[in-house]
Design an enzyme around this catalytic site. Structure first.
Site, PDB file in Angstrom:
ATOM      1  N   CYS A   1      61.889  88.611 -35.257  1.00 43.40           N
ATOM      2  CA  CYS A   1      62.040  88.269 -33.845  1.00 43.40           C
ATOM      3  C   CYS A   1      63.477  88.376 -33.347  1.00 43.40           C
ATOM      4  O   CYS A   1      63.710  88.377 -32.137  1.00 43.40           O
ATOM      5  CB  CYS A   1      61.493  86.868 -33.582  1.00 43.40           C
ATOM      6  SG  CYS A   1      59.748  86.664 -34.014  1.00 43.40           S
TER       7      CYS A   1
ATOM      8  N   HIS B   1      64.553  84.325 -26.919  1.00 41.58           N
ATOM      9  CA  HIS B   1      63.335  84.801 -27.573  1.00 41.58           C
ATOM     10  C   HIS B   1      62.161  83.975 -27.076  1.00 41.58           C
ATOM     11  O   HIS B   1      62.241  82.741 -26.984  1.00 41.58           O
ATOM     12  CB  HIS B   1      63.488  84.659 -29.094  1.00 41.58           C
ATOM     13  CG  HIS B   1      62.212  84.898 -29.840  1.00 41.58           C
ATOM     14  ND1 HIS B   1      61.403  85.983 -29.605  1.00 41.58           N
ATOM     15  CD2 HIS B   1      61.588  84.165 -30.810  1.00 41.58           C
ATOM     16  CE1 HIS B   1      60.336  85.923 -30.391  1.00 41.58           C
ATOM     17  NE2 HIS B   1      60.431  84.831 -31.124  1.00 41.58           N
TER      18      HIS B   1
ATOM     19  N   ASN C   1      54.328  85.405 -27.887  1.00 43.03           N
ATOM     20  CA  ASN C   1      55.457  85.814 -28.710  1.00 43.03           C
ATOM     21  C   ASN C   1      55.246  87.261 -29.139  1.00 43.03           C
ATOM     22  O   ASN C   1      54.355  87.554 -29.938  1.00 43.03           O
ATOM     23  CB  ASN C   1      55.562  84.896 -29.930  1.00 43.03           C
ATOM     24  CG  ASN C   1      56.756  85.204 -30.814  1.00 43.03           C
ATOM     25  OD1 ASN C   1      57.402  86.236 -30.680  1.00 43.03           O
ATOM     26  ND2 ASN C   1      57.044  84.309 -31.742  1.00 43.03           N
TER      27      ASN C   1
END
Length: 338
Positions: free
Chosen positions: A132, A265, A295
């Site tokens: 990520c 993020h 996500n």
């Protein structure tokens, strides 16, 4: 022989800055609401609900790729839109860096596949794997190439099809993720652009977020699905994102008060809100797309950045902090003037 004399013919001279001049996104057509996902999971005997997901994550829907859709396909379309936004051609690119944890193949790289799709024949191309945090790593690498004069135009992409590595019987993970791609174009500039960047990793924390399987000898070895220790990830993420934000503004010689937009993020609204609160960034200055995209790992930051540019929130001249945190354990931040 001087460094200038040794530079290969046609290589651009070193420049002080790289600047983001274009952004683009691509999301799969299929949108799956929490209610639809809960109904599908109920058929497998797994209980969840819209209220359960929203309360814990802030996620209301996600885009899921159809079987056979790849990271390179999503990344190519995001790249085309970023190039169009930047007003340059693929032939002008010197470098393509793709951040992905879900590449099309072991090799060739997803970046090489996208290079071929775009026809960017003179661009060097390679992948970066930092889960990520991958886009932050890739952007920092591309910025370095531009700063030292090894590239004038660089394309940075985050592209993921996480749906293919999810255990759809594990509600603690499968409800969290979506698929998509985001891209930015960096260009050498005499004006300040990327002002500072900080990257970190702690390999001792690998077990709290991992997909520890692989293909060897023609079979799957280990667990091929994403596994996560949610509380450990939350605690680690909030701590390191706070720390790296202070590091990057210090390196840039500014303060947190000088940051116009925080683009973190998009993992979980609780992590986003806790980080913003620690940093003293008001909610109206935080870009959050986790409710719509879930996500999307390495794609989440460029997707959020593109969304905020295209709806008019982020404007030229704004100072933006981009943050990533993910498996590895990795984290980092980039401070950029748009």
């Amino acid at each position: 022989m001087s460094a200038t004399a040794a530079r290969p013919a046609g290589n651009p001279a070193p420049t002080a800055w790289s600047r983001i001049i274009g952004t683009g996104s691509c999301l799969p057509e299929r949108v799956v609401s929490n209610d639809e996902l809960a109904a599908e999971m109920a058929q497998r005997g797994v209980e969840t609900s819209d209220s359960w997901i929203v309360e814990r994550t802030g996620i209301r829907q996600r885009h899921l790729a159809e079987r056979g859709v790849t990271s390179s396909q999503l990344g190519t379309e995001a790249a085309r839109r970023a190039l169009q936004d930047a007003g340059i051609e693929a032939a002008d690119l010197d470098l393509i860096v793709v951040a992905t944890s879900t590449p099309d193949f072991v090799f060739p790289s997803t970046a090489c596949l996208i290079q071929a799709n775009l026809g960017a024949s003179k661009a060097a191309a390679f992948d970066v794997q930092a889960v990520c945090t991958g886009f932050i790593y890739a952007l920092t690498i591309a910025d370095s190439f531009v700063r030292i004069g090894r590239a004038r135009n660089a394309l940075v992409i985050g592209a993921e099809v996480f749906s293919r590595i999810l255990d759809w019987n594990d509600r603690s993970t499968c409800v969290l993720f979506g698929d998509g791609a985001g891209a930015v174009v960096l260009q050498a500039s005499a004006e300040p652009g990327v002002m500072a960047a900080k990257l970190h990793a702690d390999g001792s924390q690998t077990k709290i977020l991992c997909a520890a399987g692989n293909v060897a000898y023609g079979e799957v070895i280990g667990d091929p699905f994403l596994r996560m220790e949610g509380q450990a990830v939350f605690k680690q993420a909030v701590t390191v994102l706070d720390r790296v934000a202070h590091e990057v503004v210090e390196e840039a010689g500014v303060t947190l008060a000088d940051v116009d937009w925080l683009v973190p993020h998009q993992a979980n609204v609780r992590i986003i809100n806790a980080t913003a609160k620690r940093l003293g960034v008001p909610a109206e200055r935080v870009v959050s797309t986790v409710d719509l995209h879930a996500n999307t790992s390495a794609a989440s930051v460029p997707l959020a950045l593109d969304a905020a540019r295209r709806d008019g929130r982020i404007k030229r001249g704004d100072t933006v902090m981009l943050q990533g945190v993910g498996g590895g354990f990795t984290w980092g931040a980039v401070l950029a003037r748009m």
